[in-house]
Scaffold this active site. Sequence first.
Site, PDB file in Angstrom:
ATOM      1  CE1 TYR A 154     -25.034  10.317  73.206  1.00  0.00           C
ATOM      2  CE2 TYR A 154     -23.328  12.208  72.542  1.00  0.00           C
ATOM      3  CZ  TYR A 154     -23.891  10.792  72.818  1.00  0.00           C
ATOM      4  OH  TYR A 154     -22.838   9.968  72.254  1.00  0.00           O
ATOM      5  CE  LYS A 158     -22.528   8.950  75.765  1.00  0.00           C
ATOM      6  NZ  LYS A 158     -22.466   7.581  75.634  1.00  0.00           N
TER       7      LYS A 158
END
Length: 246
Positions: A154, A158
Site C-alpha cells: 500500500y 501511494k
Amino acid sequence: MSFEGQVVVVTGASRGIGREIALGFARHGAAVACVATTEAGASATASAIEAEGGTAKAYACDVSDAASVETLFTNVGADLGAPSVLVNNAGINRDTLLMRMKDEDWDRVLAVNLKGAFLCIRAVTRSMMKARYGRIVNISSVIGQTGAAGQANYAASKAGLFGLTMSVAKELGSRGITCNAVAPGFIETDMTENLPAEMRELVMKTAPAGRLGTPADIAPAVLFLASREASYVTGQTITVDGGLTL
C-alpha cells in the site's frame, strides 16, 4: 467555485472519500461519472446525487484493466461529454507483514492503486490536450510519505502516485492541464473501521486536530485543486491529516 458545464470522473466513488468527492462536485454543478468496481456500488452514489437534483451516471470498471478503462472513458464521452476533471480515488489494501506477503497481494494493490491511476490519466490525456484544459487529482495517502509496518504494498503504491503526479504535471502543464495529489491521513472510512483501538488512540493523541478525519475533510481540498482558481497549482501534494505528520 463552480463546475457548471464540466464533466467530472471520480473512481472509487461508491463510498467513503470517493462518494463525498462525487457529491461535492455535483453540488457545485458538475455532471459526475461515478465509477466503482460494481455498477450497484456506483449507482448508490449516482442516485444520491440525483436525489439532490444533480446530474450523475454510474459506471462499473476495473481500473487495473486497460480495456475496461478505455471502454469506461468511451462511454463517459458518449453519455456526458469529454471529462475536464479526473479524480483517481480507487484504492485497495491487502495488509500483512512483508515476509508473509504473497505475490498476488503485492501485484493487486499496485495494479489498482498505481497502475489504475496511470491508465485513467492516459485515457483522458488526448481529449484534455485537445481542449487545452484539464484537472487531474490523485488521492494518495500519508502512508506513502511515512511508510507503515504491514503495508509495504500500500505504501509503495501511494508513494508511486507522488512521482506520477509530478511527472504528469511536467508533461502536460503547457497544455493547460494540472495534476496534483491529496494525501489524506487517518480518515473514518470502511478501510479504517478495523483500526486497532491503540492505533486510533495514538492518532488522536498525536495529531494536533485531536481526531480522525472524515471524508468531508478531504473533498474541499480536491475541489479546490480541480477548480479553475487553482490554475497555477500543479505537481503538488496537499496533506490533509490534522497535522499528524508534522
